[in-house]
Motif scaffolding. Structure first.
Motif, PDB file in Angstrom:
ATOM      1  N   GLN A 133       1.321  -1.273   0.238  1.00 46.66           N
ATOM      2  CA  GLN A 133       0.283   0.158   0.010  1.00 46.66           C
ATOM      3  C   GLN A 133       1.189   1.797  -0.181  1.00 46.66           C
ATOM      4  OE1 GLN A 133      -2.393  -0.546   3.156  1.00 46.66           O
ATOM      5  NE2 GLN A 133      -3.858  -1.653   2.337  1.00 46.66           N
ATOM      6  N   ALA A 134       2.031   1.706   0.826  1.00 43.61           N
ATOM      7  CA  ALA A 134       2.540   2.122   0.977  1.00 43.61           C
ATOM      8  C   ALA A 134       3.921   2.772  -0.768  1.00 43.61           C
ATOM      9  CB  ALA A 134       3.877   1.939   1.860  1.00 43.61           C
ATOM     10  N   ARG A 135       3.996   1.685  -1.146  1.00 41.22           N
ATOM     11  CA  ARG A 135       4.284   1.331  -2.846  1.00 41.22           C
ATOM     12  C   ARG A 135       3.817   1.860  -3.429  1.00 41.22           C
ATOM     13  NH1 ARG A 135       3.851  -1.254  -7.378  1.00 41.22           N
ATOM     14  NH2 ARG A 135       6.698  -1.840  -8.603  1.00 41.22           N
ATOM     15  N   GLY A 136       2.599   1.869  -3.581  1.00 42.08           N
ATOM     16  CA  GLY A 136       1.024   2.374  -4.683  1.00 42.08           C
ATOM     17  C   GLY A 136       0.948   4.055  -3.979  1.00 42.08           C
ATOM     18  N   ALA A 137       0.892   4.242  -2.586  1.00 40.66           N
ATOM     19  CA  ALA A 137       1.183   5.491  -2.146  1.00 40.66           C
ATOM     20  C   ALA A 137       2.080   6.798  -2.826  1.00 40.66           C
ATOM     21  CB  ALA A 137       0.295   6.081  -0.895  1.00 40.66           C
ATOM     22  N   ALA A 138       3.610   6.211  -2.830  1.00 43.98           N
ATOM     23  CA  ALA A 138       4.506   6.723  -3.601  1.00 43.98           C
ATOM     24  C   ALA A 138       4.688   6.739  -4.242  1.00 43.98           C
ATOM     25  CB  ALA A 138       5.535   5.968  -2.853  1.00 43.98           C
ATOM     26  N   LEU A 139       4.342   5.933  -5.551  1.00 43.14           N
ATOM     27  CA  LEU A 139       4.110   6.160  -7.066  1.00 43.14           C
ATOM     28  C   LEU A 139       2.983   7.010  -7.181  1.00 43.14           C
ATOM     29  CD1 LEU A 139       4.367   2.391  -8.195  1.00 43.14           C
ATOM     30  CD2 LEU A 139       6.226   4.338  -7.992  1.00 43.14           C
ATOM     31  N   ASP A 140       1.706   6.820  -6.396  1.00 46.15           N
ATOM     32  CA  ASP A 140       0.916   7.887  -6.983  1.00 46.15           C
ATOM     33  C   ASP A 140       1.263   9.037  -6.620  1.00 46.15           C
ATOM     34  OD1 ASP A 140      -1.913   8.223  -7.817  1.00 46.15           O
ATOM     35  OD2 ASP A 140      -2.255   9.016  -5.079  1.00 46.15           O
ATOM     36  N   VAL A 141       1.986   9.205  -5.406  1.00 44.42           N
ATOM     37  CA  VAL A 141       2.794  10.697  -4.911  1.00 44.42           C
ATOM     38  C   VAL A 141       3.314  11.203  -6.543  1.00 44.42           C
ATOM     39  CG1 VAL A 141       4.177  12.108  -3.421  1.00 44.42           C
ATOM     40  CG2 VAL A 141       2.146  10.331  -2.643  1.00 44.42           C
ATOM     41  N   GLN A 182       5.074  14.795 -10.945  1.00 45.74           N
ATOM     42  CA  GLN A 182       5.518  14.689 -12.097  1.00 45.74           C
ATOM     43  C   GLN A 182       3.989  15.721 -13.217  1.00 45.74           C
ATOM     44  OE1 GLN A 182       5.458  10.970 -14.361  1.00 45.74           O
ATOM     45  NE2 GLN A 182       8.311  12.106 -14.948  1.00 45.74           N
ATOM     46  N   ASP A 183       3.064  15.528 -12.785  1.00 49.29           N
ATOM     47  CA  ASP A 183       2.071  16.135 -13.753  1.00 49.29           C
ATOM     48  C   ASP A 183       2.163  17.606 -12.731  1.00 49.29           C
ATOM     49  OD1 ASP A 183      -0.408  16.215 -14.674  1.00 49.29           O
ATOM     50  OD2 ASP A 183      -1.474  16.414 -13.059  1.00 49.29           O
ATOM     51  N   LEU A 184       1.787  17.981 -11.538  1.00 53.62           N
ATOM     52  CA  LEU A 184       2.306  19.244 -11.402  1.00 53.62           C
ATOM     53  C   LEU A 184       3.500  19.724 -11.664  1.00 53.62           C
ATOM     54  CD1 LEU A 184       0.450  21.913  -9.229  1.00 53.62           C
ATOM     55  CD2 LEU A 184       2.255  20.457  -7.850  1.00 53.62           C
ATOM     56  N   TRP A 185       4.768  19.179 -11.904  1.00 60.46           N
ATOM     57  CA  TRP A 185       5.437  19.871 -12.534  1.00 60.46           C
ATOM     58  C   TRP A 185       5.692  20.172 -13.533  1.00 60.46           C
ATOM     59  CZ3 TRP A 185       9.059  18.120 -16.527  1.00 60.46           C
ATOM     60  CH2 TRP A 185       9.824  18.650 -16.691  1.00 60.46           C
ATOM     61  N   ARG A 186       4.773  19.524 -14.640  1.00 58.01           N
ATOM     62  CA  ARG A 186       4.533  19.496 -16.582  1.00 58.01           C
ATOM     63  C   ARG A 186       3.028  20.523 -16.462  1.00 58.01           C
ATOM     64  NH1 ARG A 186       4.457  14.517 -17.307  1.00 58.01           N
ATOM     65  NH2 ARG A 186       2.049  14.457 -16.408  1.00 58.01           N
ATOM     66  N   LYS A 187       2.844  20.758 -15.717  1.00 50.51           N
ATOM     67  CA  LYS A 187       1.612  22.467 -14.750  1.00 50.51           C
ATOM     68  C   LYS A 187       2.254  23.496 -14.672  1.00 50.51           C
ATOM     69  CE  LYS A 187      -2.781  19.694 -14.689  1.00 50.51           C
ATOM     70  NZ  LYS A 187      -3.867  19.489 -13.236  1.00 50.51           N
ATOM     71  N   SER A 188       2.653  23.525 -13.478  1.00 56.09           N
ATOM     72  CA  SER A 188       3.908  24.389 -13.610  1.00 56.09           C
ATOM     73  C   SER A 188       4.527  25.366 -14.173  1.00 56.09           C
ATOM     74  CB  SER A 188       4.537  24.230 -12.845  1.00 56.09           C
ATOM     75  OG  SER A 188       5.798  23.361 -12.647  1.00 56.09           O
ATOM     76  N   GLU A 189       5.126  24.263 -15.334  1.00 54.76           N
ATOM     77  CA  GLU A 189       6.054  24.829 -16.529  1.00 54.76           C
ATOM     78  C   GLU A 189       4.858  25.173 -17.872  1.00 54.76           C
ATOM     79  OE1 GLU A 189       8.340  21.263 -18.233  1.00 54.76           O
ATOM     80  OE2 GLU A 189      10.357  22.321 -17.893  1.00 54.76           O
TER      81      GLU A 189
END
Length: 106
Positions: free
Chosen positions: A70-78, A83-90
């Motif tokens: 579950q922690a691994r899944g949460a880390a991948l989601d984060v 990464q999505d937030l970084w693309r949006k900020s660019e």
């Protein structure tokens, strides 16, 4: 007759002593068997306790494994969201840059 009676009485005494000795041996054997029975019961109880502890350990390991997954899944989601937030900020930075160029040009 007296001699025979005396001999018979002596033989009876010898047999009585032998029976007493056999009785004492039988009592000792019975006591040893009782001790062995108690020891076997104690060993059986210890084995049952060890099996229970092993099962509890296995369940705990399964729980930890599930939590780790579950922690691994949460880390991948984060990571995906970051990464999505970084693309949006660019994109936002580029749009602000174009806007400022248009303002300066006007």
């Amino acid at each position: 007759i007296r001699g025979a009676s005396t001999d018979a009485a002596g033989s009876i005494d010898d047999m009585s002593g032998a029976v007493d000795e056999l009785t004492r041996i039988a009592v000792n054997v019975a006591a040893a068997m009782e001790e062995q029975s108690v020891s076997v019961a104690t060993i059986a109880e210890s084995v049952a306790n060890a099996a229970t502890l092993a099962d509890n350990g296995q369940q705990a390991i399964a729980g930890v494994s599930g939590s780790a997954e579950q922690a691994r899944g949460a880390a991948l989601d984060v990571a995906r969201r970051a990464q999505d937030l970084w693309r949006k900020s660019e994109r936002l930075e580029n749009e602000i840059g174009r806007f400022l160029e248009e303002v300066r040009a006007a």
